[in-house]
Motif scaffolding. Structure first.
Motif, PDB file in Angstrom:
ATOM      1  N   ILE A 169      33.297  56.150  17.414  1.00 37.15           N
ATOM      2  CA  ILE A 169      33.001  57.500  17.220  1.00 37.15           C
ATOM      3  C   ILE A 169      34.080  58.227  16.344  1.00 37.15           C
ATOM      4  CG2 ILE A 169      32.491  59.798  18.818  1.00 37.15           C
ATOM      5  CD1 ILE A 169      31.493  57.847  20.927  1.00 37.15           C
ATOM      6  N   PRO A 170      35.081  58.481  16.469  1.00 39.58           N
ATOM      7  CA  PRO A 170      35.912  59.040  15.789  1.00 39.58           C
ATOM      8  C   PRO A 170      36.050  58.447  14.064  1.00 39.58           C
ATOM      9  CG  PRO A 170      37.420  58.367  17.574  1.00 39.58           C
ATOM     10  CD  PRO A 170      35.969  57.612  17.435  1.00 39.58           C
TER      11      PRO A 170
ATOM     12  N   GLU B 245      41.508  60.105   8.478  1.00 43.05           N
ATOM     13  CA  GLU B 245      41.306  61.259   7.713  1.00 43.05           C
ATOM     14  C   GLU B 245      42.123  61.540   6.370  1.00 43.05           C
ATOM     15  OE1 GLU B 245      40.046  64.226  11.589  1.00 43.05           O
ATOM     16  OE2 GLU B 245      42.042  64.274  10.610  1.00 43.05           O
TER      17      GLU B 245
ATOM     18  N   HIS C 185      43.491  57.550  14.862  1.00 45.22           N
ATOM     19  CA  HIS C 185      43.006  58.509  15.296  1.00 45.22           C
ATOM     20  C   HIS C 185      43.884  59.654  16.146  1.00 45.22           C
ATOM     21  CE1 HIS C 185      39.419  56.404  13.599  1.00 45.22           C
ATOM     22  NE2 HIS C 185      39.598  55.500  14.452  1.00 45.22           N
TER      23      HIS C 185
ATOM     24  N   VAL D 244      37.270  67.147  12.567  1.00 46.90           N
ATOM     25  CA  VAL D 244      36.504  67.851  13.857  1.00 46.90           C
ATOM     26  C   VAL D 244      37.464  67.570  15.219  1.00 46.90           C
ATOM     27  CG1 VAL D 244      34.768  68.197  15.768  1.00 46.90           C
ATOM     28  CG2 VAL D 244      34.358  67.944  13.048  1.00 46.90           C
ATOM     29  N   ARG D 245      37.801  68.471  15.801  1.00 47.66           N
ATOM     30  CA  ARG D 245      38.648  68.387  17.071  1.00 47.66           C
ATOM     31  C   ARG D 245      38.022  69.003  18.149  1.00 47.66           C
ATOM     32  NH1 ARG D 245      40.810  65.830  13.718  1.00 47.66           N
ATOM     33  NH2 ARG D 245      42.886  66.077  12.760  1.00 47.66           N
ATOM     34  N   ILE D 246      37.353  68.038  19.106  1.00 41.68           N
ATOM     35  CA  ILE D 246      36.466  68.377  20.171  1.00 41.68           C
ATOM     36  C   ILE D 246      37.345  69.148  21.044  1.00 41.68           C
ATOM     37  CG2 ILE D 246      34.939  67.458  21.867  1.00 41.68           C
ATOM     38  CD1 ILE D 246      34.303  65.053  20.122  1.00 41.68           C
TER      39      ILE D 246
ATOM     40  N   LYS E 193      44.491  69.221  17.911  1.00 38.32           N
ATOM     41  CA  LYS E 193      44.367  70.319  16.743  1.00 38.32           C
ATOM     42  C   LYS E 193      45.740  70.551  15.841  1.00 38.32           C
ATOM     43  CE  LYS E 193      42.268  74.603  15.606  1.00 38.32           C
ATOM     44  NZ  LYS E 193      41.886  76.074  16.044  1.00 38.32           N
TER      45      LYS E 193
ATOM     46  N   GLN F  80      30.368  62.576  10.215  1.00 38.42           N
ATOM     47  CA  GLN F  80      30.246  63.908  10.905  1.00 38.42           C
ATOM     48  C   GLN F  80      31.380  64.616  11.739  1.00 38.42           C
ATOM     49  OE1 GLN F  80      28.319  61.243  11.210  1.00 38.42           O
ATOM     50  NE2 GLN F  80      26.393  61.938  10.230  1.00 38.42           N
ATOM     51  N   LEU F  81      32.539  63.710  12.022  1.00 41.92           N
ATOM     52  CA  LEU F  81      33.491  64.139  12.916  1.00 41.92           C
ATOM     53  C   LEU F  81      34.822  64.157  12.224  1.00 41.92           C
ATOM     54  CD1 LEU F  81      32.772  62.172  16.265  1.00 41.92           C
ATOM     55  CD2 LEU F  81      32.322  64.707  15.824  1.00 41.92           C
ATOM     56  N   HIS F  82      34.727  64.188  10.697  1.00 43.87           N
ATOM     57  CA  HIS F  82      35.947  64.137   9.880  1.00 43.87           C
ATOM     58  C   HIS F  82      36.622  65.521  10.148  1.00 43.87           C
ATOM     59  CE1 HIS F  82      38.547  62.922   6.581  1.00 43.87           C
ATOM     60  NE2 HIS F  82      38.211  64.223   5.954  1.00 43.87           N
TER      61      HIS F  82
END
Length: 209
Positions: free
Chosen positions: A192-193, A143, A121, A201-203, A208, A197-199
């Motif tokens: 969580i990673p 990913e 991750h 995604v960079r919180i 990034k 829904q978080l595929h």
């Protein structure tokens, strides 16, 4: 006797055929299937290849993936090696003097989850040269797996394993409050990673680039 060459018409095998077939194979690659009309010499070679003619040689399990990262975790051998590595880590920690069993289980869980978080991750890109215009450069290994398809066998396995390890750790630490908090936070950091829904995604833009 005509010299031989290798033609890869047959699935998962190669054919050792006379040199004339090389011309047909190369011509077909340039001009397309229209070259293979009935009665044509190349059509005859194609028909014999499809029927299994010629001497076959197994080429093993060579992949043809653009990005091998997408399939590497699908191997059952990788799964077995992964489980054995966790067991080996636990045995090594148990061999350290003056370290209690609950601490060993918590350390095993924390080290495992930290390694999983880093390699699946955090680290992005691929060690292979891929002709994907740099798309894999911005994706983590998780990913990239299975081209982003969710709920595959390898994804389920890598999700269930830390959960099982968490339950074992909680049991052998007798649900001690400090151990329980540490192990729960560690588990959440790798679960969580993995959520669909978080595929990608960079919180807060973290990791990034």
């Amino acid at each position: 006797m005509q010299p031989s060459c290798i033609v890869t018409w047959a699935p998962r095998a190669v054919l050792l055929v006379p040199r004339a077939a090389c011309f047909c194979h190369q011509s077909w690659a340039r001009e397309g299937p229209g070259l293979l009309t009935p009665g044509n010499r190349c059509w005859e070679w194609k028909r014999k290849a499809a029927a299994g003619g010629g001497s076959r040689m197994n080429v093993g399990t060579a992949h043809s993936e653009v990005n091998p990262n997408t399939r590497v975790m699908n191997s059952r051998g990788i799964w077995l090696s992964y489980v054995l590595a966790i067991g080996l880590l636990h045995v090594v920690l148990l061999s350290i003097p003056f370290v209690s069993v609950p601490v060993v289980w918590t350390l095993t869980n924390l080290i495992h989850n930290m390694g999983m978080y880093i390699f699946l991750h955090t680290v992005k890109g691929t060690p292979f040269e891929t002709p994907d215009q740099g798309k894999a450069r911005l994706l983590t290994h998780w990913e990239q797996m299975d081209y982003g398809v969710q709920f595959t066998a390898s994804r389920k396995f890598l999700t269930i394993t830390p959960i099982v390890l968490y339950f074992l750790t909680s049991f052998y630490t007798k649900y001690d409050q400090i151990h329980f908090i540490l192990n729960t936070v560690s588990l959440m950091s790798v679960l969580i990673p993995k959520l669909p829904q978080l595929h990608g995604v960079r919180i807060f833009g973290i990791n990034k680039y």
